[in-house]
Design a protein around this motif. Structure first.
Motif, PDB file in Angstrom:
ATOM      1  N   ILE A   1       0.858  -1.181   0.000  1.00 50.56           N
ATOM      2  CA  ILE A   1       0.000   0.000   0.000  1.00 50.56           C
ATOM      3  C   ILE A   1       0.895   1.231   0.000  1.00 50.56           C
ATOM      4  O   ILE A   1       1.888   1.284   0.725  1.00 50.56           O
ATOM      5  CB  ILE A   1      -0.990  -0.007   1.198  1.00 50.56           C
ATOM      6  CG1 ILE A   1      -1.969   1.156   1.118  1.00 50.56           C
ATOM      7  CG2 ILE A   1      -0.256  -0.054   2.518  1.00 50.56           C
ATOM      8  CD1 ILE A   1      -3.150   1.064   2.083  1.00 50.56           C
ATOM      9  N   VAL A   2       0.560   2.185  -0.869  1.00 48.23           N
ATOM     10  CA  VAL A   2       1.321   3.429  -0.962  1.00 48.23           C
ATOM     11  C   VAL A   2       0.342   4.594  -0.983  1.00 48.23           C
ATOM     12  O   VAL A   2      -0.809   4.445  -1.393  1.00 48.23           O
ATOM     13  CB  VAL A   2       2.226   3.473  -2.214  1.00 48.23           C
ATOM     14  CG1 VAL A   2       3.310   2.414  -2.141  1.00 48.23           C
ATOM     15  CG2 VAL A   2       1.428   3.322  -3.489  1.00 48.23           C
ATOM     16  N   ALA A   3       0.828   5.742  -0.534  1.00 53.27           N
ATOM     17  CA  ALA A   3      -0.010   6.931  -0.522  1.00 53.27           C
ATOM     18  C   ALA A   3       0.824   8.146  -0.913  1.00 53.27           C
ATOM     19  O   ALA A   3       2.019   8.225  -0.607  1.00 53.27           O
ATOM     20  CB  ALA A   3      -0.626   7.144   0.852  1.00 53.27           C
ATOM     21  N   ASP A   4       0.170   9.062  -1.593  1.00 52.22           N
ATOM     22  CA  ASP A   4       0.748  10.349  -1.944  1.00 52.22           C
ATOM     23  C   ASP A   4      -0.349  11.378  -1.746  1.00 52.22           C
ATOM     24  O   ASP A   4      -1.315  11.414  -2.522  1.00 52.22           O
ATOM     25  CB  ASP A   4       1.241  10.325  -3.394  1.00 52.22           C
ATOM     26  CG  ASP A   4       1.940  11.619  -3.799  1.00 52.22           C
ATOM     27  OD1 ASP A   4       2.279  12.429  -2.906  1.00 52.22           O
ATOM     28  OD2 ASP A   4       2.137  11.829  -5.009  1.00 52.22           O
ATOM     29  N   GLY A   5      -0.239  12.128  -0.672  1.00 49.88           N
ATOM     30  CA  GLY A   5      -1.290  13.094  -0.367  1.00 49.88           C
ATOM     31  C   GLY A   5      -2.616  12.393  -0.150  1.00 49.88           C
ATOM     32  O   GLY A   5      -2.725  11.511   0.693  1.00 49.88           O
ATOM     33  N   ASP A   6      -3.612  12.755  -0.968  1.00 51.19           N
ATOM     34  CA  ASP A   6      -4.959  12.203  -0.810  1.00 51.19           C
ATOM     35  C   ASP A   6      -5.227  11.000  -1.701  1.00 51.19           C
ATOM     36  O   ASP A   6      -6.380  10.591  -1.847  1.00 51.19           O
ATOM     37  CB  ASP A   6      -6.001  13.292  -1.097  1.00 51.19           C
ATOM     38  CG  ASP A   6      -6.058  14.338   0.003  1.00 51.19           C
ATOM     39  OD1 ASP A   6      -5.852  13.969   1.178  1.00 51.19           O
ATOM     40  OD2 ASP A   6      -6.295  15.515  -0.306  1.00 51.19           O
ATOM     41  N   VAL A   7      -4.194  10.427  -2.304  1.00 51.12           N
ATOM     42  CA  VAL A   7      -4.362   9.254  -3.158  1.00 51.12           C
ATOM     43  C   VAL A   7      -3.664   8.054  -2.511  1.00 51.12           C
ATOM     44  O   VAL A   7      -2.518   8.138  -2.091  1.00 51.12           O
ATOM     45  CB  VAL A   7      -3.801   9.495  -4.572  1.00 51.12           C
ATOM     46  CG1 VAL A   7      -3.885   8.234  -5.418  1.00 51.12           C
ATOM     47  CG2 VAL A   7      -4.547  10.634  -5.249  1.00 51.12           C
ATOM     48  N   VAL A   8      -4.406   6.937  -2.444  1.00 47.23           N
ATOM     49  CA  VAL A   8      -3.879   5.688  -1.881  1.00 47.23           C
ATOM     50  C   VAL A   8      -4.042   4.597  -2.930  1.00 47.23           C
ATOM     51  O   VAL A   8      -5.084   4.506  -3.574  1.00 47.23           O
ATOM     52  CB  VAL A   8      -4.639   5.291  -0.590  1.00 47.23           C
ATOM     53  CG1 VAL A   8      -4.171   3.933  -0.063  1.00 47.23           C
ATOM     54  CG2 VAL A   8      -4.482   6.362   0.469  1.00 47.23           C
ATOM     55  N   ILE A   9      -3.002   3.786  -3.091  1.00 45.41           N
ATOM     56  CA  ILE A   9      -3.067   2.616  -3.970  1.00 45.41           C
ATOM     57  C   ILE A   9      -2.767   1.394  -3.120  1.00 45.41           C
ATOM     58  O   ILE A   9      -1.756   1.349  -2.417  1.00 45.41           O
ATOM     59  CB  ILE A   9      -2.058   2.708  -5.127  1.00 45.41           C
ATOM     60  CG1 ILE A   9      -2.290   3.973  -5.955  1.00 45.41           C
ATOM     61  CG2 ILE A   9      -2.152   1.459  -6.015  1.00 45.41           C
ATOM     62  CD1 ILE A   9      -1.215   4.250  -6.986  1.00 45.41           C
TER      63      ILE A   9
END
Length: 133
Positions: free
Chosen positions: A69-77
């Protein structure tokens, strides 16, 4: 580990997915999905209702396992495995979610059938460290 926006958003997605997909607690799941939820999936009808209705129609054997799981600001994958879905094979998915005001607001996915050991050209499993049984 610092309590960053990204770490909070990752925890939110994992909690939301477990609540809806594994525990099937629809009342609690409403807390995690926006009433105006935007759905970009080819497999799911529009909105939060489309998602909840799909889960209600799936067999009680449905199980979701999260992986990377990765996140950048308000986006999560999140990379995950859907098993017990009433299909001949499991699905491996990359779910992409946009978080807004602390809830899931938008969703895209990329889904593949999970390969067996015999089907895998690389000889490696698509999810985790073992092939499906």
């Amino acid at each position: 580990m610092p309590d960053t926006k990204e770490s909070k958003n990752k925890a939110l997605v994992l909690k939301a997915f477990d609540t809806l997909l594994n525990r099937r607690d629809y009342a609690e799941a409403e807390r995690y999905w926006s009433p105006g939820y935007i759905q970009h999936s080819a497999h799911i009808k529009p909105g939060r209702e489309g998602l909840f209705d799909l889960i209600k129609r799936l067999p009680p054997t449905l199980r979701y396992e999260s992986g990377a799981i990765v996140a950048d600001g308000d986006v999560v994958i999140v990379h995950g495995r859907f098993s017990g879905i009433g299909q001949p094979v499991n699905w491996i998915a990359a779910d992409i979610l946009r978080i807004e005001n602390g809830i899931l607001a938008e969703h895209w996915d990329v889904i593949q059938d999970e390969a067996t050991r015999e089907q895998s050209q690389s000889g490696l499993p698509m999810f985790g460290d073992h092939f499906p049984r």
